[in-house]
Motif scaffolding. Structure first.
Motif, short mmCIF file in Angstrom:
data_model
loop_
_atom_site.label_atom_id
_atom_site.label_comp_id
_atom_site.label_asym_id
_atom_site.label_seq_id
_atom_site.Cartn_x
_atom_site.Cartn_y
_atom_site.Cartn_z
N ARG A 1 53.92 40.55 40.23
CA ARG A 1 52.76 39.91 39.61
C ARG A 1 51.49 40.37 40.32
N GLY A 2 50.56 40.88 39.57
CA GLY A 2 49.31 41.33 40.13
C GLY A 2 48.32 40.19 40.31
N PRO A 3 47.13 40.51 40.78
CA PRO A 3 46.13 39.47 40.96
C PRO A 3 45.70 38.87 39.63
N ARG A 4 45.29 37.62 39.69
CA ARG A 4 44.86 36.92 38.48
C ARG A 4 43.62 37.61 37.90
N TYR A 5 43.63 37.77 36.59
CA TYR A 5 42.47 38.36 35.91
C TYR A 5 41.40 37.30 35.71
N THR A 6 40.20 37.62 36.11
CA THR A 6 39.07 36.71 35.96
C THR A 6 38.06 37.35 35.01
N PRO A 7 37.63 36.63 33.97
CA PRO A 7 36.64 37.19 33.07
C PRO A 7 35.37 37.60 33.80
N VAL A 8 34.70 38.60 33.28
CA VAL A 8 33.50 39.13 33.94
C VAL A 8 32.43 38.06 34.05
N SER A 9 32.34 37.19 33.04
CA SER A 9 31.29 36.17 33.04
C SER A 9 31.48 35.11 34.12
N ARG A 10 32.68 35.03 34.69
CA ARG A 10 32.96 34.00 35.69
C ARG A 10 33.20 34.58 37.08
N ARG A 11 33.11 35.88 37.23
CA ARG A 11 33.41 36.47 38.52
C ARG A 11 32.37 36.11 39.57
N HIS A 12 31.14 35.85 39.16
CA HIS A 12 30.11 35.50 40.14
C HIS A 12 30.34 34.09 40.70
N ASP A 13 31.22 33.29 40.06
CA ASP A 13 31.51 31.94 40.55
C ASP A 13 32.67 31.92 41.54
N ARG A 14 33.36 33.02 41.70
CA ARG A 14 34.51 33.04 42.59
C ARG A 14 34.16 32.71 44.05
N PRO A 15 33.07 33.26 44.62
CA PRO A 15 32.74 32.88 46.00
C PRO A 15 32.51 31.38 46.17
N ASN A 16 31.88 30.74 45.17
CA ASN A 16 31.68 29.29 45.25
C ASN A 16 33.01 28.54 45.23
N ALA A 17 33.94 29.02 44.40
CA ALA A 17 35.26 28.39 44.34
C ALA A 17 36.03 28.61 45.63
N ILE A 18 35.92 29.79 46.22
CA ILE A 18 36.60 30.06 47.49
C ILE A 18 36.06 29.15 48.58
N LEU A 19 34.74 28.98 48.63
CA LEU A 19 34.15 28.10 49.63
C LEU A 19 34.62 26.66 49.43
N TRP A 20 34.75 26.22 48.20
CA TRP A 20 35.24 24.86 47.92
C TRP A 20 36.67 24.69 48.40
N LEU A 21 37.51 25.68 48.16
CA LEU A 21 38.91 25.61 48.59
C LEU A 21 39.02 25.63 50.11
N LEU A 22 38.19 26.43 50.78
CA LEU A 22 38.24 26.50 52.23
C LEU A 22 37.81 25.18 52.88
N ARG A 23 36.90 24.46 52.23
CA ARG A 23 36.41 23.21 52.81
C ARG A 23 37.30 22.02 52.46
N ASN A 24 37.83 21.99 51.25
CA ASN A 24 38.57 20.81 50.80
C ASN A 24 40.07 20.93 50.94
N HIS A 25 40.58 22.15 51.04
CA HIS A 25 42.04 22.35 51.18
C HIS A 25 42.27 23.40 52.25
N LYS A 26 42.09 22.98 53.51
CA LYS A 26 42.24 23.92 54.62
C LYS A 26 43.69 24.32 54.83
N GLU A 27 44.63 23.57 54.21
CA GLU A 27 46.03 23.91 54.39
C GLU A 27 46.46 25.11 53.54
N LEU A 28 45.63 25.50 52.57
CA LEU A 28 45.99 26.62 51.71
C LEU A 28 45.92 27.93 52.49
N LYS A 29 46.88 28.79 52.24
CA LYS A 29 46.87 30.12 52.84
C LYS A 29 46.02 31.06 52.00
#
Length: 261
Positions: A92-120
């Protein structure tokens, strides 16, 4: 999974051309209709199909064919495969993200790092379709747009589904080691605190002494005698001073005579 005949029509063509088997025997072995086998024999069907030898593929033996030719009531049996072909699972390759939403990925990553530190990192990569270098740059603050990043829920952004996020969090929680001692004392709820607290019983005045109730110790017999002696001494001194005052002060009669004169 049950073994199936490889290329049934091509096998039927070879059996019609190279054996004396009946149409019914060929039809049952190749899962075809007897009329279709007859059409193949008459040249009306399967034209241009090259026959496939079932002896070379190991699906029949020469002894089976010979026995079936001698006994028309005998059915052919497909031989089990002698080799097992390993089927490679598609990675399975990486999840495909539409071009219109790719600029939101850093914000989502920051949210996951702050709220779910247990995630690898691999779990975050599966959820939002990013790379390990991007995650590390956001975690360390070295991302080129780190000053403008805002933590945002990836589910709200449409980068993943809520059930996918819940599954990854549950998986990370199961694999995470217990860290109760490192986290310090655990705060109890109000109900747990009340249940764990035993009420303090204070002694009554009858049961407890003066010292326990008022914080004062009871006087001993010697202390009471000394206090009485001091009170007597004070009384005697007061009476003496009062007597002296009467003697030294002028009487009312003398005061009145002086005023008349």
């Amino acid at each position: 999974m049950a073994d199936t005949l490889l290329m049934p029509k091509a096998t039927a063509v070879w059996l019609v051309d190279n054996t004396a088997l009946t149409f019914d025997q060929i039809a049952k072995f190749c899962a075809l209709h007897p009329l279709e086998v007859k059409a193949i024999a008459d040249g009306e069907a399967a034209q241009g199909i090259k026959g496939l030898d079932p002896l070379q593929t190991g699906q029949l033996t020469r002894e089976q064919i010979t026995a079936a030719e001698e006994n028309p009531a005998l059915d052919l049996k497909l031989q089990p495969a002698k080799t097992v072909v390993a089927t490679s699972s598609k990675k399975r390759g990486p999840r495909y993200t539409p071009v219109s939403r790719r600029h939101d990925r850093p914000n989502a990553i920051l949210w996951l790092l702050r709220n779910h530190k247990e995630l690898k990192d691999a779990q975050i990569m599966r959820l939002v379709g990013t790379t390990k270098n991007t995650i590390e740059s956001i975690r360390s603050g070295a991302h080129w747009n780190a000053a403008n990043l805002t933590p945002m829920d990836p589910v709200t952004l449409g980068l993943c589904k809520q059930i996918e996020l819940d599954l990854e969090v549950q998986k990370a929680s199961r694999n995470a080691p217990p860290a109760i001692e490192a986290a310090g004392p655990v705060l109890l709820t109000a109900e747990e605190a009340l249940a764990a607290t035993t009420p303090t019983e204070f002694p009554s005045e009858e049961e407890a002494g003066i010292e326990e109730v008022f914080g004062v110790s009871e006087p001993s017999a010697e202390q009471e005698e000394e206090a009485a002696q001091e009170a007597q001494d004070d009384l005697d001194a007061d009476s003496v001073f009062a007597k002296l005052k009467e003697l030294t002060s002028p009487s009312d009669e003398d005061t009145g005579a002086d005023e008349k004169s």
